[in-house]
Design an enzyme around this catalytic site. Structure first.
Site, PDB file in Angstrom:
ATOM      1  CG  ASN A   6      -6.843   4.635   1.475  1.00 53.07           C
ATOM      2  OD1 ASN A   6      -7.751   4.062   0.872  1.00 53.07           O
ATOM      3  ND2 ASN A   6      -5.593   4.205   1.467  1.00 53.07           N
ATOM      4  CD1 TRP A   7     -12.775   5.432   4.431  1.00 49.59           C
ATOM      5  CD2 TRP A   7     -14.635   4.671   3.448  1.00 49.59           C
ATOM      6  NE1 TRP A   7     -13.784   6.307   4.716  1.00 49.59           N
ATOM      7  CE2 TRP A   7     -14.934   5.870   4.124  1.00 49.59           C
ATOM      8  CE3 TRP A   7     -15.652   4.015   2.752  1.00 49.59           C
ATOM      9  CZ2 TRP A   7     -16.226   6.410   4.146  1.00 49.59           C
ATOM     10  CZ3 TRP A   7     -16.932   4.559   2.755  1.00 49.59           C
ATOM     11  CH2 TRP A   7     -17.203   5.734   3.453  1.00 49.59           C
ATOM     12  CE  LYS A   8      -4.972   1.741   4.447  1.00 57.92           C
ATOM     13  NZ  LYS A   8      -3.686   1.314   4.944  1.00 57.92           N
ATOM     14  CG  HIS A  90      -1.974   3.511  -0.775  1.00 56.30           C
ATOM     15  ND1 HIS A  90      -1.501   2.404  -0.115  1.00 56.30           N
ATOM     16  CD2 HIS A  90      -2.419   4.368   0.174  1.00 56.30           C
ATOM     17  CE1 HIS A  90      -1.661   2.588   1.199  1.00 56.30           C
ATOM     18  NE2 HIS A  90      -2.214   3.772   1.389  1.00 56.30           N
ATOM     19  CD  GLU A  92      -2.339  -0.521   2.143  1.00 56.81           C
ATOM     20  OE1 GLU A  92      -3.458  -0.410   1.609  1.00 56.81           O
ATOM     21  OE2 GLU A  92      -2.122  -0.242   3.335  1.00 56.81           O
ATOM     22  CD  GLU A 160      -0.209   7.470   2.514  1.00 53.48           C
ATOM     23  OE1 GLU A 160      -1.065   7.760   3.342  1.00 53.48           O
ATOM     24  OE2 GLU A 160      -0.293   6.490   1.764  1.00 53.48           O
ATOM     25  N   GLY A 166      -0.278   1.879   8.757  1.00 48.72           N
ATOM     26  CA  GLY A 166      -0.957   0.762   9.418  1.00 48.72           C
ATOM     27  C   GLY A 166      -0.135   0.125  10.527  1.00 48.72           C
ATOM     28  CB  SER A 196       0.147   5.526  12.299  1.00 47.58           C
ATOM     29  OG  SER A 196       0.388   4.205  11.826  1.00 47.58           O
ATOM     30  N   GLY A 217      -5.724   6.338   6.977  1.00 50.88           N
ATOM     31  CA  GLY A 217      -6.220   5.003   6.676  1.00 50.88           C
ATOM     32  C   GLY A 217      -7.120   4.504   7.792  1.00 50.88           C
ATOM     33  N   GLY A 218      -6.553   3.678   8.664  1.00 54.04           N
ATOM     34  CA  GLY A 218      -7.330   3.000   9.707  1.00 54.04           C
ATOM     35  C   GLY A 218      -8.259   3.912  10.499  1.00 54.04           C
TER      36      GLY A 218
HETATM   37  C1  PEP Z   1      -3.016   4.944   4.254  1.00 54.71           C
HETATM   38  O1  PEP Z   1      -3.518   3.881   3.952  1.00 54.71           O
HETATM   39  O2  PEP Z   1      -2.860   5.796   3.382  1.00 54.71           O
HETATM   40  C2  PEP Z   1      -2.615   5.178   5.647  1.00 54.71           C
HETATM   41  C3  PEP Z   1      -1.932   6.252   5.910  1.00 54.71           C
HETATM   42  O3  PEP Z   1      -2.980   4.214   6.569  1.00 54.71           O
HETATM   43  P1  PEP Z   1      -2.922   4.346   8.174  1.00 54.71           P
HETATM   44  O4  PEP Z   1      -3.472   5.704   8.543  1.00 54.71           O
HETATM   45  O5  PEP Z   1      -3.779   3.224   8.674  1.00 54.71           O
HETATM   46  O6  PEP Z   1      -1.490   4.210   8.586  1.00 54.71           O
END
Ligand code: PEP
Length: 239
Positions: A6-8, A90, A92, A160, A166, A196, A217-218
């Site tokens: 997930n590049w956001k 999600h 966010e 999640e 994040g 994470s 994500g990141g």
């Molecule tokens: C996400 O945005 O779905 C996510 C899990 O982010 P991260 O891996 O950065 O915690």
């Protein structure tokens, strides 16, 4: 085992195209791989990954096919672009953009109806976990999803925990396993873990019985760490 990146709100079309061209050449082990660029970069990603098994998914979708919904994108539009699926719900979106269980359900039902694969996100906040409400929250969120769909074809859930997104704080494999097993008592579909995920913890998370992949994500923004996560989660590297 599915690993979705997930590049956001990262990587415009030029950067997305270059990343995907490099992804084609990378050693991704034996997992299924999906990238989820922002809408403006979906076309570049689809083009760069044409002819590969790597899927391209959106980060959200509207429930109507078209109409007066400024700023939204519909499932038929994504299909026209060659997009294979979408994330919905999600945290966010739920936290910052007023997404509710009801709107998540509408989006996911429309996406499935139009032939998109869906990754639907659920998970508790830190306060909810500390209050002992994790299962109640998951039951409510997954229950709303279950009530919205006819059958589960094309649906994957992502557990999640909001406190792990994040933050660098990953759920332990045991916490993830417990949540995934609980979610599957409500809706028996593959469940990805998100929060994470990194090359260092992807293998131990993927080894849990009810962890069917990861939503990253990141760490999905960097090719070498994303590829390392894919390899670490590959069944071949864990046997
Ligand atoms: C996400 O945005 O779905 C996510 C899990 O982010 P991260 O891996 O950065 O915690």
């Amino acid at each position: 085992m599915l690993i979705a990146g997930n590049w956001k709100m990262h990587k415009g079309p030029a950067e997305a195209g270059a990343f995907c061209r490099a992804l084609r050449e990378a050693d991704l082990g034996t997992v299924d791989v999906v990238v989820c660029p922002p809408d403006v970069s979906l076309g570049a990603a689809v083009q760069a990954l044409a002819g590969t098994e790597i899927g391209v998914a959106a980060q959200n979708v509207h429930w109507a096919a078209e109409g007066p919904f400024t700023g939204e994108v519909s499932a038929p539009m994504l299909r026209e672009l060659g997009v294979y699926g979408t994330i919905v719900g999600h945290s966010e979106r739920r936290q910052h953009f007023g997404e509710t269980d009801e709107t998540v359900a509408l989006r996911l039902a429309a996406a499935l109806e139009h032939g998109l694969q869906v990754i639907a996100c659920v998970g508790e906040t830190e306060a909810e976990r500390e209050a002992g409400e994790t299962q109640a929250v998951l039951a409510r969120q997954v229950g709303a999803i279950a009530a919205a769909i006819g059958d589960t074809d094309g649906l994957v859930l992502a557990y999640e925990p909001v406190w792990a997104i994040g933050t660098g704080r990953t759920a332990t494999p045991a916490i993830a396993q417990e949540a995934h097993a609980f979610v599957k008592t409500i809706l028996d579909v593959p469940v990805l873990y998100g929060g994470s995920v990194k090359p260092e913890n992807a293998g131990e998370l993927a080894a849990e019985q009810d962890v069917d992949g990861a939503l990253v994500g990141g760490a999905s923004l960097d090719l070498s760490s994303f590829a390392a996560i894919c390899r670490a989660a590959s069944p071949s590297s864990r046997s």
